[in-house]
Write a protein that holds these residues in place. Sequence first.
Motif, PDB file in Angstrom:
ATOM      1  N   SER A  32     -12.900 -48.406  -8.560  1.00  0.00           N
ATOM      2  CA  SER A  32     -12.736 -48.895  -7.193  1.00  0.00           C
ATOM      3  C   SER A  32     -13.868 -49.826  -6.774  1.00  0.00           C
ATOM      4  O   SER A  32     -14.985 -49.763  -7.298  1.00  0.00           O
ATOM      5  CB  SER A  32     -12.665 -47.709  -6.225  1.00  0.00           C
ATOM      6  N   LEU A  33     -13.557 -50.659  -5.785  1.00  0.00           N
ATOM      7  CA  LEU A  33     -14.566 -51.528  -5.193  1.00  0.00           C
ATOM      8  C   LEU A  33     -15.595 -50.742  -4.379  1.00  0.00           C
ATOM      9  O   LEU A  33     -16.594 -51.305  -3.936  1.00  0.00           O
ATOM     10  CB  LEU A  33     -13.904 -52.583  -4.302  1.00  0.00           C
ATOM     11  N   ASP A  34     -15.355 -49.430  -4.165  1.00  0.00           N
ATOM     12  CA  ASP A  34     -16.316 -48.622  -3.416  1.00  0.00           C
ATOM     13  C   ASP A  34     -17.506 -48.166  -4.268  1.00  0.00           C
ATOM     14  O   ASP A  34     -18.282 -47.309  -3.855  1.00  0.00           O
ATOM     15  CB  ASP A  34     -15.631 -47.404  -2.776  1.00  0.00           C
ATOM     16  N   LYS A  35     -17.628 -48.742  -5.472  1.00  0.00           N
ATOM     17  CA  LYS A  35     -18.745 -48.488  -6.390  1.00  0.00           C
ATOM     18  C   LYS A  35     -18.705 -47.090  -6.995  1.00  0.00           C
ATOM     19  O   LYS A  35     -19.742 -46.527  -7.339  1.00  0.00           O
ATOM     20  CB  LYS A  35     -20.098 -48.727  -5.698  1.00  0.00           C
ATOM     21  N   THR A  36     -17.501 -46.535  -7.120  1.00  0.00           N
ATOM     22  CA  THR A  36     -17.365 -45.244  -7.782  1.00  0.00           C
ATOM     23  C   THR A  36     -16.254 -45.285  -8.820  1.00  0.00           C
ATOM     24  O   THR A  36     -15.357 -46.124  -8.777  1.00  0.00           O
ATOM     25  CB  THR A  36     -17.044 -44.098  -6.784  1.00  0.00           C
ATOM     26  N   VAL A  37     -16.368 -44.349  -9.765  1.00  0.00           N
ATOM     27  CA  VAL A  37     -15.289 -44.034 -10.700  1.00  0.00           C
ATOM     28  C   VAL A  37     -14.902 -42.588 -10.417  1.00  0.00           C
ATOM     29  O   VAL A  37     -15.772 -41.725 -10.287  1.00  0.00           O
ATOM     30  CB  VAL A  37     -15.749 -44.186 -12.164  1.00  0.00           C
ATOM     31  N   ARG A  38     -13.615 -42.344 -10.319  1.00  0.00           N
ATOM     32  CA  ARG A  38     -13.155 -40.974 -10.061  1.00  0.00           C
ATOM     33  C   ARG A  38     -12.224 -40.521 -11.181  1.00  0.00           C
ATOM     34  O   ARG A  38     -11.461 -41.324 -11.731  1.00  0.00           O
ATOM     35  CB  ARG A  38     -12.450 -40.872  -8.702  1.00  0.00           C
ATOM     36  N   ILE A  39     -12.311 -39.237 -11.497  1.00  0.00           N
ATOM     37  CA  ILE A  39     -11.422 -38.617 -12.478  1.00  0.00           C
ATOM     38  C   ILE A  39     -10.561 -37.609 -11.732  1.00  0.00           C
ATOM     39  O   ILE A  39     -11.068 -36.809 -10.924  1.00  0.00           O
ATOM     40  CB  ILE A  39     -12.222 -37.927 -13.599  1.00  0.00           C
ATOM     41  N   TRP A  40      -9.260 -37.659 -11.999  1.00  0.00           N
ATOM     42  CA  TRP A  40      -8.297 -36.836 -11.268  1.00  0.00           C
ATOM     43  C   TRP A  40      -7.490 -35.972 -12.238  1.00  0.00           C
ATOM     44  O   TRP A  40      -7.225 -36.376 -13.367  1.00  0.00           O
ATOM     45  CB  TRP A  40      -7.334 -37.710 -10.479  1.00  0.00           C
ATOM     46  N   ASP A  41      -7.087 -34.811 -11.754  1.00  0.00           N
ATOM     47  CA  ASP A  41      -6.186 -33.934 -12.492  1.00  0.00           C
ATOM     48  C   ASP A  41      -4.814 -34.011 -11.823  1.00  0.00           C
ATOM     49  O   ASP A  41      -4.634 -33.529 -10.697  1.00  0.00           O
ATOM     50  CB  ASP A  41      -6.702 -32.495 -12.481  1.00  0.00           C
ATOM     51  N   ALA A  42      -3.858 -34.645 -12.497  1.00  0.00           N
ATOM     52  CA  ALA A  42      -2.532 -34.838 -11.916  1.00  0.00           C
ATOM     53  C   ALA A  42      -1.772 -33.527 -11.778  1.00  0.00           C
ATOM     54  O   ALA A  42      -0.907 -33.391 -10.915  1.00  0.00           O
ATOM     55  CB  ALA A  42      -1.736 -35.821 -12.770  1.00  0.00           C
ATOM     56  N   LYS A  43      -2.093 -32.553 -12.627  1.00  0.00           N
ATOM     57  CA  LYS A  43      -1.383 -31.268 -12.590  1.00  0.00           C
ATOM     58  C   LYS A  43      -1.784 -30.455 -11.365  1.00  0.00           C
ATOM     59  O   LYS A  43      -0.943 -29.944 -10.624  1.00  0.00           O
ATOM     60  CB  LYS A  43      -1.654 -30.484 -13.870  1.00  0.00           C
ATOM     61  N   SER A  44      -3.081 -30.336 -11.145  1.00  0.00           N
ATOM     62  CA  SER A  44      -3.562 -29.580  -9.988  1.00  0.00           C
ATOM     63  C   SER A  44      -3.630 -30.451  -8.736  1.00  0.00           C
ATOM     64  O   SER A  44      -3.842 -29.943  -7.627  1.00  0.00           O
ATOM     65  CB  SER A  44      -4.945 -28.997 -10.270  1.00  0.00           C
ATOM     66  N   GLN A  45      -3.460 -31.772  -8.929  1.00  0.00           N
ATOM     67  CA  GLN A  45      -3.491 -32.751  -7.840  1.00  0.00           C
ATOM     68  C   GLN A  45      -4.831 -32.741  -7.109  1.00  0.00           C
ATOM     69  O   GLN A  45      -4.909 -32.854  -5.887  1.00  0.00           O
ATOM     70  CB  GLN A  45      -2.329 -32.519  -6.865  1.00  0.00           C
ATOM     71  N   LYS A  46      -5.898 -32.611  -7.908  1.00  0.00           N
ATOM     72  CA  LYS A  46      -7.238 -32.580  -7.343  1.00  0.00           C
ATOM     73  C   LYS A  46      -8.166 -33.551  -8.061  1.00  0.00           C
ATOM     74  O   LYS A  46      -7.933 -33.900  -9.212  1.00  0.00           O
ATOM     75  CB  LYS A  46      -7.824 -31.164  -7.437  1.00  0.00           C
ATOM     76  N   GLY A  47      -9.225 -33.946  -7.364  1.00  0.00           N
ATOM     77  CA  GLY A  47     -10.252 -34.746  -7.983  1.00  0.00           C
ATOM     78  C   GLY A  47     -11.203 -33.868  -8.787  1.00  0.00           C
ATOM     79  O   GLY A  47     -11.584 -32.788  -8.341  1.00  0.00           O
ATOM     80  N   ILE A  48     -11.569 -34.332  -9.971  1.00  0.00           N
ATOM     81  CA  ILE A  48     -12.456 -33.565 -10.845  1.00  0.00           C
ATOM     82  C   ILE A  48     -13.893 -34.064 -10.737  1.00  0.00           C
ATOM     83  O   ILE A  48     -14.840 -33.286 -10.759  1.00  0.00           O
ATOM     84  CB  ILE A  48     -11.990 -33.664 -12.309  1.00  0.00           C
ATOM     85  N   ALA A  49     -14.037 -35.396 -10.650  1.00  0.00           N
ATOM     86  CA  ALA A  49     -15.391 -35.957 -10.633  1.00  0.00           C
ATOM     87  C   ALA A  49     -15.417 -37.236  -9.819  1.00  0.00           C
ATOM     88  O   ALA A  49     -14.428 -37.966  -9.740  1.00  0.00           O
ATOM     89  CB  ALA A  49     -15.871 -36.228 -12.060  1.00  0.00           C
ATOM     90  N   ASN A  50     -16.571 -37.507  -9.227  1.00  0.00           N
ATOM     91  CA  ASN A  50     -16.827 -38.731  -8.487  1.00  0.00           C
ATOM     92  C   ASN A  50     -18.158 -39.273  -8.978  1.00  0.00           C
ATOM     93  O   ASN A  50     -19.212 -38.712  -8.687  1.00  0.00           O
ATOM     94  CB  ASN A  50     -16.859 -38.438  -6.984  1.00  0.00           C
ATOM     95  N   ILE A  51     -18.104 -40.349  -9.766  1.00  0.00           N
ATOM     96  CA  ILE A  51     -19.311 -40.887 -10.387  1.00  0.00           C
ATOM     97  C   ILE A  51     -19.729 -42.163  -9.671  1.00  0.00           C
ATOM     98  O   ILE A  51     -18.960 -43.130  -9.596  1.00  0.00           O
ATOM     99  CB  ILE A  51     -19.086 -41.175 -11.886  1.00  0.00           C
ATOM    100  N   GLN A  52     -20.930 -42.172  -9.146  1.00  0.00           N
ATOM    101  CA  GLN A  52     -21.472 -43.340  -8.457  1.00  0.00           C
ATOM    102  C   GLN A  52     -21.934 -44.372  -9.474  1.00  0.00           C
ATOM    103  O   GLN A  52     -22.658 -44.048 -10.425  1.00  0.00           O
ATOM    104  CB  GLN A  52     -22.646 -42.930  -7.561  1.00  0.00           C
ATOM    105  N   THR A  53     -21.513 -45.620  -9.293  1.00  0.00           N
ATOM    106  CA  THR A  53     -21.908 -46.702 -10.202  1.00  0.00           C
ATOM    107  C   THR A  53     -22.680 -47.777  -9.434  1.00  0.00           C
ATOM    108  O   THR A  53     -22.876 -47.669  -8.224  1.00  0.00           O
ATOM    109  CB  THR A  53     -20.674 -47.319 -10.885  1.00  0.00           C
ATOM    110  N   LYS A  54     -23.078 -48.825 -10.141  1.00  0.00           N
ATOM    111  CA  LYS A  54     -23.998 -49.804  -9.564  1.00  0.00           C
ATOM    112  C   LYS A  54     -23.332 -50.986  -8.876  1.00  0.00           C
ATOM    113  O   LYS A  54     -24.016 -51.821  -8.284  1.00  0.00           O
ATOM    114  CB  LYS A  54     -24.936 -50.322 -10.661  1.00  0.00           C
ATOM    115  N   GLY A  55     -22.009 -51.092  -8.970  1.00  0.00           N
ATOM    116  CA  GLY A  55     -21.355 -52.247  -8.369  1.00  0.00           C
ATOM    117  C   GLY A  55     -19.900 -51.987  -8.053  1.00  0.00           C
ATOM    118  O   GLY A  55     -19.385 -50.878  -8.223  1.00  0.00           O
ATOM    119  N   GLU A  56     -19.227 -53.038  -7.586  1.00  0.00           N
ATOM    120  CA  GLU A  56     -17.811 -52.969  -7.233  1.00  0.00           C
ATOM    121  C   GLU A  56     -16.981 -53.049  -8.515  1.00  0.00           C
ATOM    122  O   GLU A  56     -16.961 -54.076  -9.198  1.00  0.00           O
ATOM    123  CB  GLU A  56     -17.457 -54.111  -6.286  1.00  0.00           C
ATOM    124  N   ASN A  57     -16.282 -51.984  -8.828  1.00  0.00           N
ATOM    125  CA  ASN A  57     -15.613 -51.854 -10.125  1.00  0.00           C
ATOM    126  C   ASN A  57     -14.218 -52.485 -10.119  1.00  0.00           C
ATOM    127  O   ASN A  57     -13.445 -52.267  -9.187  1.00  0.00           O
ATOM    128  CB  ASN A  57     -15.509 -50.378 -10.506  1.00  0.00           C
TER     129      ASN A  57
END
Length: 263
Positions: A32-57
């Motif tokens: 995302s342009l919000d400078k994060t990468v997120r990992i999601w679990d489609a089965k549980s419909q939940k977010g697993i991780a939110n990783i902060q990065t250095k720029g607009e992805n």
Amino acid sequence: MKSKEHTFKGHGDSVDQLCWHPTNPDLLSTASLDKTVRIWDAKSQKGIANIQTKGENINICWSPNGQTIAVGNKEDLVTFIDVRTHKIVSDQQFKFEVNELSWNNDNSYFFLTNGQGCIYILSYPDLQIKQILNAHPANCICIEFDQSGKYFATGSVDALVSLWDVETLVCVRTFSRLEWPVRTISFSYDSNMLASASEDHLVDIADVNTGEKIAEVPCESPTFTVAWHPKRHLLAFACDDKDKHMRERDAGTVKLFGLSSDS
């Protein structure tokens, strides 16, 4: 068959690209342009991780072994994230426009396309440049490897799709039926067909081995993403279907095209 839909919320800006885990059908990651990468679990419909990065992805890919995510941002910085720890393990800054990213199928090399029409091949994980292929005379946009590991393909602003032999790194064939910059490509699960699309109002489906046209799928507007089903000759594609009467609103339509030879 009942359809299911779920909206994953959490990003603070637009999501430019997503990719599924190579072997786990429940996991996907988003850039995302919000400078994060997120990992999601489609089965549980939940977010697993939110990783902060250095720029607009703006682009993202998952390594074939499922252990690493690579994400590129607007400043041409590529960041590598360890999926097991959700930590950034390395960054690589490039001095040219970086477009799509991909590992080869055995995880030993890292490929990227750039704004000068080149394909950069780096050893992995040490990220040393091993070879630069002058693939296209114009901006090289997209890249994808087939399931067999024999070929990879690239799409360019010159409206050409090039098919490359992985072992020899020789361009064995080009597909030239589109007239606009090629934005997206996808190999079928059996590596026999290659779909490509652009602002042309069609999706071209070609025979990988001969280059001949197998089918032409008409579209009402530009197409920016295509993807084959992992086990069937079923192609999903999404168009820039903006409602002509409500221009602020996207139709959000995903269409399917199936070849009758599939049983």
